[in-house]
Design a protein around this motif. Structure first.
Motif, mmCIF file in Angstrom:
data_model
loop_
_atom_site.group_PDB
_atom_site.id
_atom_site.type_symbol
_atom_site.label_atom_id
_atom_site.label_comp_id
_atom_site.label_asym_id
_atom_site.label_seq_id
_atom_site.Cartn_x
_atom_site.Cartn_y
_atom_site.Cartn_z
ATOM 1 N N ASN A 358 57.669 47.479 29.756
ATOM 2 C CA ASN A 358 57.698 46.439 28.878
ATOM 3 C C ASN A 358 56.355 45.532 28.450
ATOM 4 O O ASN A 358 57.115 44.792 27.828
ATOM 5 C CB ASN A 358 58.590 45.586 30.133
ATOM 6 N N PHE A 359 55.288 45.977 29.234
ATOM 7 C CA PHE A 359 54.117 45.830 28.636
ATOM 8 C C PHE A 359 54.164 43.945 29.042
ATOM 9 O O PHE A 359 52.985 43.335 27.954
ATOM 10 C CB PHE A 359 54.003 45.861 27.144
ATOM 11 N N ASP A 360 54.575 43.581 30.433
ATOM 12 C CA ASP A 360 54.528 42.483 30.523
ATOM 13 C C ASP A 360 52.959 42.635 31.609
ATOM 14 O O ASP A 360 53.241 40.911 32.144
ATOM 15 C CB ASP A 360 55.696 41.507 31.279
ATOM 16 N N GLY A 361 52.673 43.001 31.826
ATOM 17 C CA GLY A 361 51.380 43.308 32.605
ATOM 18 C C GLY A 361 51.925 43.308 33.740
ATOM 19 O O GLY A 361 51.020 42.943 35.042
ATOM 20 N N ARG A 362 52.564 42.991 35.021
ATOM 21 C CA ARG A 362 53.288 44.024 36.013
ATOM 22 C C ARG A 362 54.666 44.630 35.898
ATOM 23 O O ARG A 362 55.266 44.935 35.132
ATOM 24 C CB ARG A 362 53.507 42.147 36.677
ATOM 25 N N VAL A 363 54.152 45.272 37.288
ATOM 26 C CA VAL A 363 54.957 46.395 37.559
ATOM 27 C C VAL A 363 56.177 46.420 38.007
ATOM 28 O O VAL A 363 56.740 45.520 39.337
ATOM 29 C CB VAL A 363 55.045 47.414 38.223
ATOM 30 N N SER A 364 58.253 46.519 37.581
ATOM 31 C CA SER A 364 58.963 45.657 37.824
ATOM 32 C C SER A 364 59.377 46.894 39.319
ATOM 33 O O SER A 364 58.912 47.889 38.995
ATOM 34 C CB SER A 364 60.212 45.507 37.622
ATOM 35 N N LYS A 365 60.204 46.412 39.679
ATOM 36 C CA LYS A 365 61.269 46.914 40.748
ATOM 37 C C LYS A 365 61.900 48.375 39.790
ATOM 38 O O LYS A 365 61.841 49.920 40.743
ATOM 39 C CB LYS A 365 61.848 46.712 41.524
ATOM 40 N N GLY A 366 62.239 47.860 39.099
ATOM 41 C CA GLY A 366 63.089 48.957 37.927
ATOM 42 C C GLY A 366 61.893 49.739 37.551
ATOM 43 O O GLY A 366 62.245 51.150 37.542
ATOM 44 N N GLU A 367 61.124 49.548 36.902
ATOM 45 C CA GLU A 367 60.024 50.419 36.591
ATOM 46 C C GLU A 367 59.223 50.980 36.984
ATOM 47 O O GLU A 367 59.423 52.426 37.036
ATOM 48 C CB GLU A 367 58.744 49.602 35.803
ATOM 49 N N LEU A 368 59.672 50.878 38.195
ATOM 50 C CA LEU A 368 59.162 51.933 39.388
ATOM 51 C C LEU A 368 59.769 52.675 40.027
ATOM 52 O O LEU A 368 59.710 53.752 40.285
ATOM 53 C CB LEU A 368 58.394 50.916 41.023
ATOM 54 N N ILE A 369 61.096 52.624 40.140
ATOM 55 C CA ILE A 369 62.275 53.950 40.059
ATOM 56 C C ILE A 369 62.193 54.540 38.608
ATOM 57 O O ILE A 369 62.417 55.724 38.887
ATOM 58 C CB ILE A 369 63.770 53.031 39.948
ATOM 59 N N GLU A 370 61.665 54.193 38.012
ATOM 60 C CA GLU A 370 61.945 55.052 36.576
ATOM 61 C C GLU A 370 60.862 55.724 36.809
ATOM 62 O O GLU A 370 60.785 57.442 36.242
ATOM 63 C CB GLU A 370 61.759 53.681 35.019
#
Length: 476
Positions: A358-370
């Motif tokens: 989502n280009f917000d400059g940080r990796v979320s839990k959901g993005e890591l799972i993906e």
């Protein structure tokens, strides 16, 4: 700011940088005093940096190419004479506080601020490359500029998510590192007018690149969409070879901006691809509410066509899964080393951008799972533990620097030469007091545990002991 065309020869300037400071500024194994700039006070800048060459100057500051004595890393030093600050002090404090809070591969990095009796020095990342204006020279290459805009909008999406507006987007404030193709990194610099939306300061419009300023910015009321307008003017200028205004004088250009009088009919503009024209027109909408956001622009067909898809390697994903640091003190030491050594790895940058969907400059839990899921690995049951191991500052996300810490080959980096570059070493030992100053973010209980676990004589720790302590605490 923070760039030069090429690496200058190491020629020490014939300039006296030593200044006499009151004896009260001398600190012995104590936390350095800070002023309103967040600057460490010292007698002379040469206590910390070897000044090699002047690389630019302006009415308020002079830029120097310098070597940080401790780390031996090359930096850009911005020297500001305190007598010249006057009404600019508040804006400088704002600029430094904003830059210190940023952590993104497409944003200029600030390392520290140092104050002498006469000057304030801001230590910035040194970028060996060229400004976008110098590099493009009106080539009109849509593919090349689409890659530039990808990096620029990634930086802006990050800034805007944090409630920060750059306010001075212009070709001179966009720098590209040396290299070719996808190895080139575009960096956003020139934060002298940057603003926090929840704490706006008065902007000196005379210091802006007015040709790129949004109409609402010139009127004094603006939000993050002002940066989008500036990007529209920038892309038009670089592709067409001139500004999108019929007016030629400063007064005429400002009137065109305020009235929304734009030239979309000239042959150079109409010869651009449909996607390029569409993106520019969307950004140059006089109504800020109808302009796209930086994140929406990242999805535009013009930029999508030039995206270089990175496949995160299975090896890298495995490192994210197994990485663990057993003590908070060890985590803090690794983060400090990562920051001070200042290395940039193109592969890690690309991985970060690939995972940060989502280009917000940080990796979320959901993005890591993906990211794991794309390689057929289900980590839903262990993602909290993985996040905890990587999330050094405990904010619930993986920042760029934290990903670098995770993917760095610490077995190779934990060498005595790097410890010397990061910490004050005397006769093979690091004074405990000096280490405590460096690791000010460690909580007292964690510090006590560190001293219990890392062999020491009560006043110092040997480099060998620190290296063995760190290795014993890292699983990679």
């Amino acid at each position: 700011m923070g760039c030069a065309k090429s690496t200058p020869e190491e020629i020490t300037l014939k300039k006296n940088f030593t200044e006499t400071a009151p004896s009260s500024s001398l600190q012995s194994a104590r936390r350095p005093r800070k002023n309103i700039f967040g600057a460490t006070q010292t007698n002379s800048i040469t206590d910390h940096y070897e000044i090699l060459k002047a690389i630019g100057s302006g009415p308020l500051a002079t830029l120097f190419y310098a070597k940080h004595i401790q780390t031996q890393e090359y930096r850009t030093l911005r020297e500001i004479n305190k007598m010249m600050l006057k009404d600019d002090a508040a804006s400088l404090v704002q600029e430094v506080s904003i830059l210190k809070d940023l952590d993104h591969p497409n944003v200029l990095k600030v390392y520290e601020a140092i104050e002498t009796q006469r000057s304030v020095y801001i230590s910035l990342e040194y970028i060996s490359g060229q400004s976008l204006q110098e590099k493009v020279k009106n080539t009109g290459c849509e593919t090349m500029l689409a890659r530039v805009m990808l990096d620029l909008f990634s930086a802006l999406a990050y800034l805007h998510t944090k409630g920060i507006v750059h306010c001075n987007i212009a070709p001179e404030n966009i720098v590209q590192t040396a290299g070719e193709g996808y190895d080139v990194i575009t960096k956003l610099v020139g934060f002298t007018a940057a603003q926090r939306m929840n704490d706006k300061q008065e902007i000196n419009l005379k210091k802006l690149h007015y040709q790129y300023a949004a109409p609402e910015l010139l009127k004094g009321e603006f939000d993050e969409k002002a940066d989008i307008w500036s990007c529209g003017v920038l892309l038009y200028d670089l592709l067409v070879g001139r500004l999108p205004y019929p007016g030629k004088t400063k007064t005429g250009i400002v009137e065109c901006i305020l009235n929304g009088d734009l030239d979309f009919t000239n042959s150079m503009f109409t010869s651009l691809s449909y996607n390029a024209q569409d993106l520019i027109k969307n950004m140059l909408n006089a109504d800020p509410l109808r302009r796209p956001t930086a994140i929406q622009n990242l999805m535009h067909p013009m930029l999508n066509a030039s995206k270089y898809k990175i496949s995160v390697s299975l090896d890298a994903i495995k490192k994210l899964r197994v990485f663990k640091v057993n003590s908070r003190a060890a985590r803090s030491i690794l983060a400090k080393m990562n920051f001070k050594l200042g290395k940039e790895d193109h592969e890690i940058i690309n991985y970060f951008k690939e995972i940060d969907e989502n280009f917000d400059g940080r990796v979320s839990k959901g993005e890591l799972i993906e990211a794991f899921d794309r390689l057929g690995i289900d980590i839903s049951g262990e993602v909290d533990e993985i996040m905890c191991n990587m999330d050094i500052d405990g904010n619930g996300y993986i920042d760029y620097s934290e990903l670098k810490v995770t993917l760095t080959e610490w077995g190779e980096e934990l060498k005595e030469k790097n410890l010397i570059r990061c910490f004050k070493v005397v006769d093979g030992k690091i004074a405990i007091d000096s280490l405590r100053i460096e690791l000010i973010d460690i909580k007292q209980l964690d510090w006590v545990r560190f001293l219990q676990d890392c062999p020491n004589d009560g006043s110092s720790i040997t480099m060998t002991a620190l290296k063995n302590y760190l290795k014993s605490n890292i699983s990679q």
